[in-house]
Design a protein around this motif. Structure first.
Motif, PDB file in Angstrom:
ATOM      1  N   GLU A 277     -29.568  20.287  47.134  1.00 40.33           N
ATOM      2  CA  GLU A 277     -28.571  21.358  47.222  1.00 40.33           C
ATOM      3  C   GLU A 277     -28.239  21.709  48.667  1.00 40.33           C
ATOM      4  O   GLU A 277     -27.473  22.631  48.927  1.00 40.33           O
ATOM      5  CB  GLU A 277     -29.090  22.599  46.499  1.00 40.33           C
ATOM      6  N   TYR A 295     -34.649  29.222  43.032  1.00 41.10           N
ATOM      7  CA  TYR A 295     -34.843  27.997  42.261  1.00 41.10           C
ATOM      8  C   TYR A 295     -36.049  28.122  41.341  1.00 41.10           C
ATOM      9  O   TYR A 295     -36.844  29.041  41.447  1.00 41.10           O
ATOM     10  CB  TYR A 295     -35.025  26.806  43.212  1.00 41.10           C
ATOM     11  N   TYR A 300     -32.899  29.235  37.899  1.00 43.54           N
ATOM     12  CA  TYR A 300     -31.734  28.386  38.149  1.00 43.54           C
ATOM     13  C   TYR A 300     -31.522  27.454  36.966  1.00 43.54           C
ATOM     14  O   TYR A 300     -32.468  26.837  36.469  1.00 43.54           O
ATOM     15  CB  TYR A 300     -31.956  27.584  39.430  1.00 43.54           C
ATOM     16  N   CYS A 303     -32.904  23.917  36.696  1.00 47.85           N
ATOM     17  CA  CYS A 303     -34.363  23.799  36.619  1.00 47.85           C
ATOM     18  C   CYS A 303     -34.910  24.093  35.221  1.00 47.85           C
ATOM     19  O   CYS A 303     -36.118  23.968  34.990  1.00 47.85           O
ATOM     20  CB  CYS A 303     -35.019  24.758  37.617  1.00 47.85           C
ATOM     21  N   GLN A 350     -31.553  33.446  34.635  1.00 50.75           N
ATOM     22  CA  GLN A 350     -31.288  32.317  35.522  1.00 50.75           C
ATOM     23  C   GLN A 350     -29.825  32.308  35.960  1.00 50.75           C
ATOM     24  O   GLN A 350     -28.926  32.675  35.208  1.00 50.75           O
ATOM     25  CB  GLN A 350     -31.630  30.999  34.828  1.00 50.75           C
TER      26      GLN A 350
END
Length: 384
Positions: A277, A295, A300, A303, A350
């Motif tokens: 990223e 993250y 996220y 993930c 998220q």
């Protein structure tokens, strides 16, 4: 035992020092990708989808070993792409070993017979050969027939020459527990020194997007595998027992992406081995300038289904050091394959996925072209 006692002792001492020093984040394994180019095009891989100008880039020996020193991790895994395509890889491996770091080269083994005499056996060196199951499973995974047989032949050759040889396996949602267990029996009979396992990560650039495992399916698959092998104790794994316990759904870990920092031809990859990223120019910048809380599972979208060792092995090692009695229980009894699983991390908060691949590629291509133009101008000036 899948992990040599020397490595257990040195890595254990390193981790203990980090804990005693009160460090919250520290590297455990450096993932060094000296190139992206590969001689296979696996359907589940999202690592090689780049223009030729990028695929032709290589990390120099000087930069590779500088990254080893900068990072300081006790283990260095060289992957890619196919690392044996890097003509100076033997010098990189020699430099890692000279630093008393544990050097592991992950390879599909297609070039191993040709290149093997450029390397010497060492207690600090391991070949990790990619095998995603038996002949049919592996050849399907790598989208080419005959690769399994060549990899097994290379494995036997490396063992005959005195090298430590492990295998690394990635499994998808078409894997069958009984068949995987039989495969583990086969490679154990071949004399492999350890097995590394992982569920496939859902790379956004992978050609095949239909066969990645979600977390629930991952846990059921590994329970199915381990119950056929005395809770996993039947086979030698090149991973911590607590990570295997996590794969079977018995531990609820948050990932520790800084535990496996990744250095590529682009620089230090943010935030982890699986997600690109953004990039940092230095290891210090990576560690101090990355918003780690942005993250991970629950933080996220990309993930959400990840249970890959590059994100969670360091979490398992930290847990082992903090609560060694838990690890001892798994070692004595094996991985639990029945009963309730650990609570899952909620995904309610998220953030949505961001798709930045093309932006990163465009930026790197611009940098490459600028550097090439400057080099051309310099040569012209010197020739004048």
């Amino acid at each position: 035992m899948g992990i040599p006692l020397r490595q257990i002792a040195r890595v254990g001492a390193y981790v203990a020092r980090q804990h005693l020093a009160g460090r919250k984040r520290y590297p455990l394994v450096l993932m060094l990708e000296p190139l992206f180019r590969c001689n296979l095009a696996c359907a589940g891989c999202g690592k090689i989808d780049y223009p030729d100008a990028i695929l032709n880039k290589r990390i120099s020996v000087e930069d590779a070993l500088g990254s080893v020193d900068e990072c300081g991790a006790p283990v260095v895994v060289m992957a890619g792409g196919e690392p044996l395509l890097h003509k100076e890889l033997p010098k990189i491996v020699e430099g890692v070993i000279a630093r008393r770091k544990f050097a592991i080269v992950c390879t599909n083994a297609l070039l191993l017979e040709k290149k093997i005499d450029q390397y010497k056996p060492s207690p600090y060196f391991t070949w990790s050969i990619h095998l995603d199951g038996d002949q049919e499973m592996h050849d399907k995974s790598v989208c080419q027939s005959g690769v399994y047989d060549r990899a097994v032949a290379a494995l036997k050759l490396a063992k005959a020459k005195g090298f430590r040889v492990t295998i690394n396996c990635t499994f998808f949602n078409d894997a069958d527990g009984a068949r995987v267990a039989a495969f583990f029996d086969t490679v154990t009979a071949l004399g492999v020194d350890g097995i590394t396992v992982s569920p496939g990560y859902a790379y956004e650039r992978a050609p095949d997007q239909k066969h990645f495992l979600n977390r629930a399916a991952t846990k059921e698959l590994f329970r199915s595998i381990f119950r056929r092998g005395d809770g996993g104790r039947k086979w030698a794994f090149n991973q911590s027992g607590m990570f295997l316990d996590f794969l079977a759904g018995n531990q609820a870990y948050h990932c520790t992406p800084w535990g496996n920092p990744t250095r590529t031809v682009f620089g230090w990859q943010r935030p982890c081995y699986l997600l690109g990223e953004g990039y940092a120019a230095t290891f210090k910048e990576l560690m101090e300038g990355t918003d780690w809380d942005a993250y991970g599972v629950g933080n996220y979208e990309k993930c959400a289904d990840c249970m890959v060792h590059s994100g969670f092995e360091a979490s398992a090692v930290r847990d082992t050091v903090a609560k060694p009695w838990k690890a001892l229980g798994v070692a004595l009894r094996g991985v639990r394959t029945e009963g309730p699983m650990a609570p899952e991390i909620t995904l309610d908060r998220q953030r949505q996925a961001e798709f930045v691949f093309q932006r990163n590629v465009t930026q790197k291509l611009s940098e490459i072209r600028k550097a090439e133009a400057e080099e051309k101008a310099r040569k012209a000036a010197n020739a004048a």
